[in-house]
Design an enzyme around this catalytic site. Structure first.
Site, PDB file in Angstrom:
ATOM      1  N   ARG A  67     -33.434   6.440 -12.023  1.00 37.06           N
ATOM      2  CA  ARG A  67     -32.332   5.488 -12.461  1.00 37.06           C
ATOM      3  C   ARG A  67     -32.625   3.846 -11.047  1.00 37.06           C
ATOM      4  NH1 ARG A  67     -27.976   5.655 -12.197  1.00 37.06           N
ATOM      5  NH2 ARG A  67     -27.913   8.208 -11.655  1.00 37.06           N
ATOM      6  N   TYR A 195     -39.252   5.791 -16.997  1.00 40.24           N
ATOM      7  CA  TYR A 195     -38.681   7.089 -16.624  1.00 40.24           C
ATOM      8  C   TYR A 195     -36.676   7.795 -17.067  1.00 40.24           C
ATOM      9  CZ  TYR A 195     -37.292  10.494 -13.466  1.00 40.24           C
ATOM     10  OH  TYR A 195     -37.544  12.102 -13.089  1.00 40.24           O
ATOM     11  N   LYS A 204     -28.019   8.223 -20.455  1.00 37.61           N
ATOM     12  CA  LYS A 204     -26.519   7.318 -19.933  1.00 37.61           C
ATOM     13  C   LYS A 204     -26.138   6.544 -20.588  1.00 37.61           C
ATOM     14  CE  LYS A 204     -26.220  10.542 -17.329  1.00 37.61           C
ATOM     15  NZ  LYS A 204     -26.833  11.097 -16.160  1.00 37.61           N
ATOM     16  N   HIS A 224     -19.050  11.655 -17.970  1.00 35.29           N
ATOM     17  CA  HIS A 224     -20.290  12.350 -16.614  1.00 35.29           C
ATOM     18  C   HIS A 224     -20.482  13.674 -16.410  1.00 35.29           C
ATOM     19  CE1 HIS A 224     -23.572  11.693 -13.423  1.00 35.29           C
ATOM     20  NE2 HIS A 224     -24.028  11.997 -14.639  1.00 35.29           N
ATOM     21  N   SER A 246     -24.771  11.889  -9.591  1.00 38.90           N
ATOM     22  CA  SER A 246     -26.046  12.266 -10.387  1.00 38.90           C
ATOM     23  C   SER A 246     -26.571  13.102  -8.787  1.00 38.90           C
ATOM     24  CB  SER A 246     -26.602  11.399 -10.293  1.00 38.90           C
ATOM     25  OG  SER A 246     -26.633  10.309 -11.516  1.00 38.90           O
ATOM     26  N   CYS A 248     -25.756  16.272  -8.052  1.00 38.88           N
ATOM     27  CA  CYS A 248     -24.200  16.577  -6.824  1.00 38.88           C
ATOM     28  C   CYS A 248     -24.015  18.548  -7.241  1.00 38.88           C
ATOM     29  CB  CYS A 248     -23.432  15.712  -6.738  1.00 38.88           C
ATOM     30  SG  CYS A 248     -23.900  14.260  -6.008  1.00 38.88           S
ATOM     31  N   ASP A 273     -24.244  17.820 -18.322  1.00 35.11           N
ATOM     32  CA  ASP A 273     -24.281  16.602 -18.141  1.00 35.11           C
ATOM     33  C   ASP A 273     -23.413  15.373 -18.532  1.00 35.11           C
ATOM     34  OD1 ASP A 273     -25.820  14.776 -16.318  1.00 35.11           O
ATOM     35  OD2 ASP A 273     -26.749  13.378 -17.555  1.00 35.11           O
ATOM     36  N   ARG A 363     -38.185  16.682 -12.071  1.00 33.84           N
ATOM     37  CA  ARG A 363     -36.829  16.206 -13.186  1.00 33.84           C
ATOM     38  C   ARG A 363     -38.098  18.275 -13.907  1.00 33.84           C
ATOM     39  NH1 ARG A 363     -31.809  14.648 -13.386  1.00 33.84           N
ATOM     40  NH2 ARG A 363     -31.139  13.336 -11.436  1.00 33.84           N
TER      41      ARG A 363
HETATM   42  P1  GTP Z   1     -27.642  14.755 -12.514  1.00 34.92           P
HETATM   43  O1  GTP Z   1     -28.850  15.443 -13.604  1.00 34.92           O
HETATM   44  O2  GTP Z   1     -28.142  14.411 -11.845  1.00 34.92           O
HETATM   45  O3  GTP Z   1     -26.630  14.509 -13.040  1.00 34.92           O
HETATM   46  O4  GTP Z   1     -27.008  16.097 -11.205  1.00 34.92           O
HETATM   47  P2  GTP Z   1     -26.703  17.331 -11.170  1.00 34.92           P
HETATM   48  O5  GTP Z   1     -25.012  16.721 -10.857  1.00 34.92           O
HETATM   49  O6  GTP Z   1     -26.498  17.879 -12.360  1.00 34.92           O
HETATM   50  O7  GTP Z   1     -27.351  17.811 -10.362  1.00 34.92           O
HETATM   51  P3  GTP Z   1     -27.355  19.395  -9.833  1.00 34.92           P
HETATM   52  O8  GTP Z   1     -27.364  21.007 -10.310  1.00 34.92           O
HETATM   53  O9  GTP Z   1     -29.036  19.548 -10.619  1.00 34.92           O
HETATM   54  O10 GTP Z   1     -27.325  19.846  -7.767  1.00 34.92           O
HETATM   55  C1  GTP Z   1     -28.543  18.622  -7.162  1.00 34.92           C
HETATM   56  C2  GTP Z   1     -28.629  18.972  -6.572  1.00 34.92           C
HETATM   57  O11 GTP Z   1     -28.243  20.199  -5.347  1.00 34.92           O
HETATM   58  C3  GTP Z   1     -30.074  20.779  -6.236  1.00 34.92           C
HETATM   59  O12 GTP Z   1     -31.200  20.451  -5.624  1.00 34.92           O
HETATM   60  C4  GTP Z   1     -29.389  21.347  -6.084  1.00 34.92           C
HETATM   61  O13 GTP Z   1     -29.894  23.206  -5.610  1.00 34.92           O
HETATM   62  C5  GTP Z   1     -28.382  21.513  -5.160  1.00 34.92           C
HETATM   63  N1  GTP Z   1     -26.388  22.215  -5.569  1.00 34.92           N
HETATM   64  C6  GTP Z   1     -26.725  22.227  -6.339  1.00 34.92           C
HETATM   65  N2  GTP Z   1     -25.062  22.955  -6.568  1.00 34.92           N
HETATM   66  C7  GTP Z   1     -25.209  23.507  -5.233  1.00 34.92           C
HETATM   67  C8  GTP Z   1     -24.590  23.965  -4.112  1.00 34.92           C
HETATM   68  O14 GTP Z   1     -23.527  24.145  -4.491  1.00 34.92           O
HETATM   69  N3  GTP Z   1     -24.623  23.805  -3.017  1.00 34.92           N
HETATM   70  C9  GTP Z   1     -25.463  23.118  -2.069  1.00 34.92           C
HETATM   71  N4  GTP Z   1     -25.096  23.442  -1.244  1.00 34.92           N
HETATM   72  N5  GTP Z   1     -26.167  22.354  -3.628  1.00 34.92           N
HETATM   73  C10 GTP Z   1     -26.336  22.422  -4.593  1.00 34.92           C
HETATM   74  C1  SPV Z   2     -28.609  12.136 -13.800  1.00 38.52           C
HETATM   75  O1  SPV Z   2     -28.947  10.445 -12.686  1.00 38.52           O
HETATM   76  O2  SPV Z   2     -26.594  11.489 -13.119  1.00 38.52           O
HETATM   77  C2  SPV Z   2     -29.118  12.158 -14.337  1.00 38.52           C
HETATM   78  C3  SPV Z   2     -30.690  11.820 -14.309  1.00 38.52           C
HETATM   79  O3  SPV Z   2     -28.642  13.310 -14.975  1.00 38.52           O
HETATM   80  S1  SPV Z   2     -30.972  10.157 -15.202  1.00 38.52           S
HETATM   81  O4  SPV Z   2     -30.857  11.122 -16.773  1.00 38.52           O
HETATM   82  O5  SPV Z   2     -32.006   9.874 -15.380  1.00 38.52           O
HETATM   83  O6  SPV Z   2     -29.784   9.460 -15.527  1.00 38.52           O
HETATM   84 MN    MN Z   3     -26.861  13.154 -14.797  1.00 42.14          MN
END
Ligand code: GTP
Ligand code: SPV
Ligand code: MN
Length: 579
Positions: A67, A195, A204, A224, A246, A248, A273, A363
């Site tokens: 984004r 993307y 979003k 979110h 995002s 996190c 999400d 992704r």
């Molecule tokens: P968006 O789709 O962008 O909204 O992201 P999200 O909040 O769903 O994050 P996601 O669960 O995909 O995690 C993002 C990154 O953080 C990945 O590389 C995970 O492996 C890492 N991660 C997730 N949970 C943990 C955790 O509890 N500890 C650590 N150290 N890393 C984590």
């Molecule tokens: C985020 O960035 O919080 C996502 C991926 O979940 S996107 O759909 O590109 O916003």
């Molecule tokens: Mn997200």
């Protein structure tokens, strides 16, 4: 079909001049044809059909991998409605800037009209969007991420109540890329990017930015947030909403594997999400997941960290900007311990080992229905009642593993002040810089952030039994840069403390920032984390927090008089407690 829809499609076609118009019905035959055409034209690469049946790899333009927040705008009637945390473009300027970019932009291409439903069919929460796009890759992703095609038109019936979104790839140049939201018309215009959140307008753009404005006006919330279900040993079901910026940890938390199955704690997924939440007649807050798929961060996903995701995307899925093995398997950093020979990197070149093979924001797109941990209630039209809210970010220092608010108002204050280190999910600025990200909505709130805080406070007044609010941080680091907390499945231990607190069952100690557990209050059965590390994870350092309070004060200054007085009072009270 409604006249409004047909007229809008005709208007767009006059402007963009496609060779063909295709109305998507969402059928199997349609998507098979489309995927086949994309393989033929090189937009998709079919992956190994034995290990990943019906899965494809897409490589986006290398300048178009996340984004772009600096190119994302709110086109509300006046600038004050967008507030200091959004970019604003007047509706008139937006039309003048973007119309030339759409002029003839679909010449030689097919224009797809993609009706989609956000939320389960028949749910009073559900809403219809229609995206017009010239990207078949977007169509294929929308088919996974939403309930797409005739099902949406049926839900719409004779109504004109749909959110239109116009998307064109343009020339993919960041110089001619804009994503803007005409709030009065609930209309999105996006051009110049193919993307994720820039181009899948359901996500979003509609389900957060536009929906947040509708929700404010109608008295509900678009957040979110992941939603997960915990089954307790007595069989009762508890629901957690979690907002993290995002990349996190939302998807990972939503799919966590319980390390305490033997004690009777089970975890299931509702969403990863986005949550739409509304007060119920019982005074509780009820939530649905408006999406039908997961658009998850690939790097870091593996058997050790998220086996549920690994089972979800191993068929009927799309991979974007991951690397590929010589056997046409998708590959990224963290999927396996060893690095196979003969990798092709995310750009499509032979991997040299000098940079990561997959893009850090690579992704997967996969159907939620394929997730082994999906809850039987994930499509419940009434939603699920939320017991606790978690807010968090990525903080290498300062923020403890968990702390609890002392009231709804204090909880809204805590959530509004969350700081988090930036990630590769946004393509603007540096990665790893701490910024304030209230409720993880900084890039997604469609109106003035101070009014959004007001809305949160108002929602609390409508709830006789609001969720209890907690802040968490899985991302504390030691002096060598290693994680202090094991994270992933072990995060359940923190969740259980929160759920027990909500029931009045677990102990806590008061600190200036809120209520914290002592190590003895956490269920740590079978976990090897040393006492010293736990003490560090649960430490509250007044001097560091005084600095944090100053930063929050600076952030709050942006909002001037529009900041709710109670939030300024909360900050003064925090400063008082910190001494
Ligand atoms: P968006 O789709 O962008 O909204 O992201 P999200 O909040 O769903 O994050 P996601 O669960 O995909 O995690 C993002 C990154 O953080 C990945 O590389 C995970 O492996 C890492 N991660 C997730 N949970 C943990 C955790 O509890 N500890 C650590 N150290 N890393 C984590
Ligand atoms: C985020 O960035 O919080 C996502 C991926 O979940 S996107 O759909 O590109 O916003
Ligand atoms: Mn997200």
């Amino acid at each position: 079909m409604t006249t409004r829809l047909q007229e809008w499609v005709d208007d767009v076609a006059r402007m963009t001049r496609p060779d063909r118009i295709h109305w998507c019905d969402g059928s199997e035959g349609e998507i098979e044809r489309l995927n086949g055409e994309m393989v033929d034209s090189g937009v998709l690469h079919a992956l190994n059909d034995d290990a990943y049946p019906n899965c494809y790899l897409h490589r986006s333009d290398p300048q178009d991998v996340a984004r772009t927040e600096h190119l994302t705008f709110i086109s509300s009637a006046d600038e004050s409605q967008a507030g200091p945390t959004n970019n604003w473009l007047s509706p008139k300027d937006a039309r003048e800037k973007l119309t030339p970019l759409y002029d003839g932009s679909m010449k030689g291409r097919t224009m797809y009209v993609v009706p989609y439903l956000m939320g389960p069919a028949g749910s009073p929460f559900s809403k219809v969007g229609v995206e017009i796009t010239d990207s078949p890759y977007v169509v294929a992703n929308l088919r996974i991420m939403t309930r797409m095609g005739n099902i949406a038109l049926e839900h719409l019936g004779d109504s004109d109540d749909f959110a239109p979104g116009l998307h064109s790839l343009g020339d993919l140049s960041p110089d001619r890329r804009f994503i803007t939201h005409f709030m009065d018309e609930r209309l999105v215009w996006s051009v110049g990017s193919g993307y994720g959140g820039n181009a899948l307008l359901s996500k979003k753009c509609f389900a957060l930015r536009i929906a947040s404005v509708i929700a404010r006006d109608e008295g509900w919330m678009a957040e979110h947030m992941l939603i997960l279900e915990v089954e307790m040993p007595d069989g009762s079901l508890k629901y957690v909403g979690g907002a993290f910026p995002s990349a996190c940890g939302k998807t990972n938390l939503a799919m966590l594997i319980s390390p305490l199955e033997q004690q009777g704690y089970k975890v299931r997924t509702i969403g990863d999400d986005i949550a739409w939440l509304a007060p119920g007649e019982d005074g509780r807050l009820w939530a649905i997941n408006p999406e039908a798929g997961f658009f998850g961060v690939a790097p870091g996903t593996g058997e050790d960290t998220n086996p549920n995701a690994m089972r979800t995307f191993n068929s009927n899925s799309m991979f974007t900007n991951v690397a590929m093995t010589a056997d046409s398997l998708p590959w990224w950093e963290g999927i396996s311990d060893d690095t196979p020979d003969g990798l092709t990197d995310w750009r499509g070149d032979a991997w040299t080992g000098k940079a990561p093979a997959s893009h850090p924001n690579a992704r997967y797109t996969c159907p939620a229905s394929q997730c082994p941990s999906i809850s039987p209630r994930w499509e419940d039209g009434q939603g699920v009642p939320i017991d606790v809210f978690l807010f968090g970010g990525r903080r290498a220092r300062l923020a403890p593993l968990v702390y609890e608010s002392t009231s709804w108002e204090h909880g809204v204050f805590m959530a509004s002040t969350i700081g988090s280190e930036t990630t590769a999910a946004q393509q603007s600025g540096a990665v790893g810089v701490t910024r304030r990200d209230p409720m993880a909505m900084l890039p997604f709130c469609g109106y003035h952030m101070a009014d959004y805080f007001h809305h949160w406070l108002d929602m609390g007044k409508k709830l006789t039994n609001p969720p209890k609010v907690f802040c968490v941080n899985w991302f504390r680091k030691d002096a060598d840069g290693g994680w202090l907390w094991p994270g992933f499945g072990e995060n359940l231990r923190v969740l259980l403390w929160a759920l027990q607190r909500a029931e009045g069952e677990a102990g806590a100690v008061e600190t200036p920032i809120g209520l914290l557990p002592e190590p003895a209050d956490l269920n740590l059965e079978g976990l090897s984390v040393s006492g010293g590390v736990l003490d560090e994870l649960l430490a509250v350092r007044r001097d560091e927090w005084r600095g944090e309070a100053d930063e929050v004060g600076e952030f709050y200054e942006k909002f001037g008089d529009r900041l709710p007085a109670s939030m300024a009072d909360q900050l003064s009270a925090l400063r008082g407690r910190l001494g």
